[in-house]
Scaffold this motif. Sequence first.
Motif, short mmCIF file in Angstrom:
data_model
loop_
_atom_site.label_atom_id
_atom_site.label_comp_id
_atom_site.label_asym_id
_atom_site.label_seq_id
_atom_site.Cartn_x
_atom_site.Cartn_y
_atom_site.Cartn_z
N ASP A 81 -11.21 -5.80 -3.87
CA ASP A 81 -10.97 -5.38 -2.50
C ASP A 81 -10.14 -4.01 -2.52
OD1 ASP A 81 -10.14 -5.47 0.10
OD2 ASP A 81 -8.84 -7.14 0.12
N LEU A 82 -11.08 -3.09 -1.70
CA LEU A 82 -10.49 -1.86 -1.72
C LEU A 82 -9.09 -1.55 -0.99
CD1 LEU A 82 -11.28 1.09 -2.06
CD2 LEU A 82 -12.26 1.32 0.09
N ARG A 83 -9.14 -2.58 -0.23
CA ARG A 83 -7.65 -2.61 0.92
C ARG A 83 -6.48 -2.72 -0.30
NH1 ARG A 83 -8.85 -1.90 5.97
NH2 ARG A 83 -10.82 -2.84 6.72
N ALA A 84 -6.64 -3.45 -1.36
CA ALA A 84 -5.64 -3.76 -2.32
C ALA A 84 -5.02 -2.48 -2.92
CB ALA A 84 -6.10 -4.47 -3.50
N PHE A 85 -6.02 -1.17 -2.62
CA PHE A 85 -5.28 0.09 -3.17
C PHE A 85 -5.00 0.87 -2.21
CE2 PHE A 85 -8.41 -2.08 -5.83
CZ PHE A 85 -7.87 -2.20 -7.10
N THR A 86 -4.62 0.44 -0.95
CA THR A 86 -3.87 1.19 0.13
C THR A 86 -2.29 0.91 0.20
OG1 THR A 86 -4.00 -0.70 1.25
CG2 THR A 86 -5.90 0.89 1.43
N HIS A 87 -1.54 2.24 0.62
CA HIS A 87 -0.36 1.80 0.56
C HIS A 87 0.45 1.78 1.93
CE1 HIS A 87 -0.41 2.26 -3.87
NE2 HIS A 87 -1.49 3.25 -3.60
N ASP A 88 -0.16 1.79 3.00
CA ASP A 88 0.24 1.70 4.44
C ASP A 88 0.28 0.42 5.01
OD1 ASP A 88 -2.49 1.67 4.63
OD2 ASP A 88 -2.24 2.40 6.84
N ARG A 89 1.21 0.16 6.10
CA ARG A 89 1.35 -1.12 6.82
C ARG A 89 -0.12 -1.78 7.07
NH1 ARG A 89 3.54 -2.44 11.73
NH2 ARG A 89 3.69 -0.35 12.21
N HIS A 90 -0.91 -0.84 7.58
CA HIS A 90 -2.31 -1.25 8.17
C HIS A 90 -3.45 -1.32 6.98
CE1 HIS A 90 -0.48 -0.92 12.01
NE2 HIS A 90 -0.17 0.56 11.66
N ARG A 91 -3.02 -1.01 5.92
CA ARG A 91 -3.88 -1.00 4.75
C ARG A 91 -5.16 -0.10 4.98
NH1 ARG A 91 -5.27 -6.68 2.98
NH2 ARG A 91 -5.11 -5.98 0.51
N THR A 92 -5.07 1.06 5.46
CA THR A 92 -6.06 1.83 6.14
C THR A 92 -6.93 2.41 4.93
OG1 THR A 92 -4.37 2.62 7.65
CG2 THR A 92 -6.36 4.09 7.42
N VAL A 93 -8.12 2.20 5.04
CA VAL A 93 -9.20 2.76 4.10
C VAL A 93 -10.21 3.81 4.65
CG1 VAL A 93 -9.48 0.53 2.67
CG2 VAL A 93 -10.76 0.75 4.84
N ASP A 94 -9.91 4.12 6.18
CA ASP A 94 -11.03 5.04 6.53
C ASP A 94 -10.20 6.00 7.34
OD1 ASP A 94 -10.21 3.03 8.15
OD2 ASP A 94 -12.04 3.16 9.54
N LYS A 125 -12.00 6.46 3.01
CA LYS A 125 -11.08 7.80 2.16
C LYS A 125 -11.29 7.83 0.66
CE LYS A 125 -6.84 7.53 3.70
NZ LYS A 125 -6.61 8.96 4.26
N ALA A 126 -11.01 8.94 0.25
CA ALA A 126 -11.00 9.02 -1.15
C ALA A 126 -9.91 8.40 -2.12
CB ALA A 126 -11.23 10.60 -1.57
N GLU A 127 -8.89 8.54 -1.67
CA GLU A 127 -7.63 7.97 -2.30
C GLU A 127 -7.63 6.60 -2.93
OE1 GLU A 127 -7.15 9.60 0.59
OE2 GLU A 127 -5.44 10.75 0.70
N PRO A 128 -8.16 5.54 -1.82
CA PRO A 128 -8.12 4.38 -2.33
C PRO A 128 -9.27 3.84 -3.38
CG PRO A 128 -7.91 4.46 0.15
CD PRO A 128 -7.99 5.86 -0.53
N LEU A 129 -10.36 4.68 -3.24
CA LEU A 129 -11.39 4.54 -4.13
C LEU A 129 -11.08 4.98 -5.55
CD1 LEU A 129 -14.25 5.42 -1.45
CD2 LEU A 129 -14.36 3.29 -2.91
N ALA A 130 -10.27 6.18 -5.50
CA ALA A 130 -10.03 6.65 -6.78
C ALA A 130 -8.95 5.72 -7.53
CB ALA A 130 -9.36 8.09 -6.55
N GLU A 131 -8.10 5.19 -6.70
CA GLU A 131 -7.12 4.24 -7.17
C GLU A 131 -7.79 2.95 -7.71
OE1 GLU A 131 -3.26 2.88 -5.85
OE2 GLU A 131 -3.15 4.66 -4.91
N ALA A 132 -8.72 2.66 -7.09
CA ALA A 132 -9.59 1.21 -7.38
C ALA A 132 -10.42 1.66 -8.95
CB ALA A 132 -10.65 0.86 -6.38
#
Length: 275
Positions: A37-50, A63-70
């Motif tokens: 789940d890409l949202r598992a690699f977000t760090h804000d309250r809304h789990r923003t991926v875009d 967004k690039a950051e969650p994908l790179a973290e995944a």
Amino acid sequence: MRFDIVTIFPAFFAGIFEHGIVNRARAKGFVSTEVHDLRAFTHDRHRTVDDRPFGGGEGMVLKAEPLAEALASLGLATREARAADPDAARTRVILLSAQGRPFTQSIARDFATLDRAVLLCGRYEGVDERINQLYCDMELSIGDYVLSGGELAAAVVIDAAMRLIPGVLGNEASGEFESFGVADADIAVDANGVPRSQHGAGGLLDYPHYTRPAEFGGLRAPDVLLNGDHLEIRRWRREQQLRKTFANRPDLLQAASLTDEDRRLLDVIRRERTS
Ligand code: SAM
């Protein structure tokens, strides 16, 4: 072989690999599928991926950051770093995209020899291009149309590649005897030298298939298939492969492996069409 899928809709894959050949391949341990789940690699309250696209325009961009973290969490370095790592030689990171090169049986065959394929599913307007530039070995499209997300495309790629892993299909349903299969000359006889009634497509489409009853809807299955003469059946099937390909995918004839006899039959088919 292991398939990793990175998606914002992990539930999409619930049940999708739990049928038929794909399910058996997983049960027998030929393949595993891991969904992330890409949202598992977000760090804000809304789990923003875009976010909104630079330069304006419609839609949002993943967004690039969650994908790179995944990818980092899966132990995947940049493409450049992996190229220098012999342990990563049989791993591919694939971006599903309408802008990608067309997915074909020959790419599926190539994937079936890998240890690992990581599939990134885009959504909205797509993925920040820097992920493609930095991490992806290949941008892959499953056809000239636009899907709403890469999940269906990932499932298509996995299904097509997985069934070509040696041992997954039984002999009776070998990937050699179907559309886009190996050159016919390679399998004209079986291991005992006995002529086969089946054909390798050599880049052509498959021949039509029939089963019981012999008569259905006022149509009879071709007599040649009922008479047990395997050489005759073989000849008939080759002609049907050529006819189907000529009618539905003439573009395939350019690169197909054809014998002199095939070319002669094609001339006959062409003349029939123009007369
Ligand atoms: N703006 C993109 C374009 O015009 O090429 C279309 C984005 S599409 C609405 C959203 C996502 O669906 C893409 O990022 C990709 O992952 C996936 N997708 C759409 N069409 C596809 C195709 N033909 N093959 C593979 N993936 C596709």
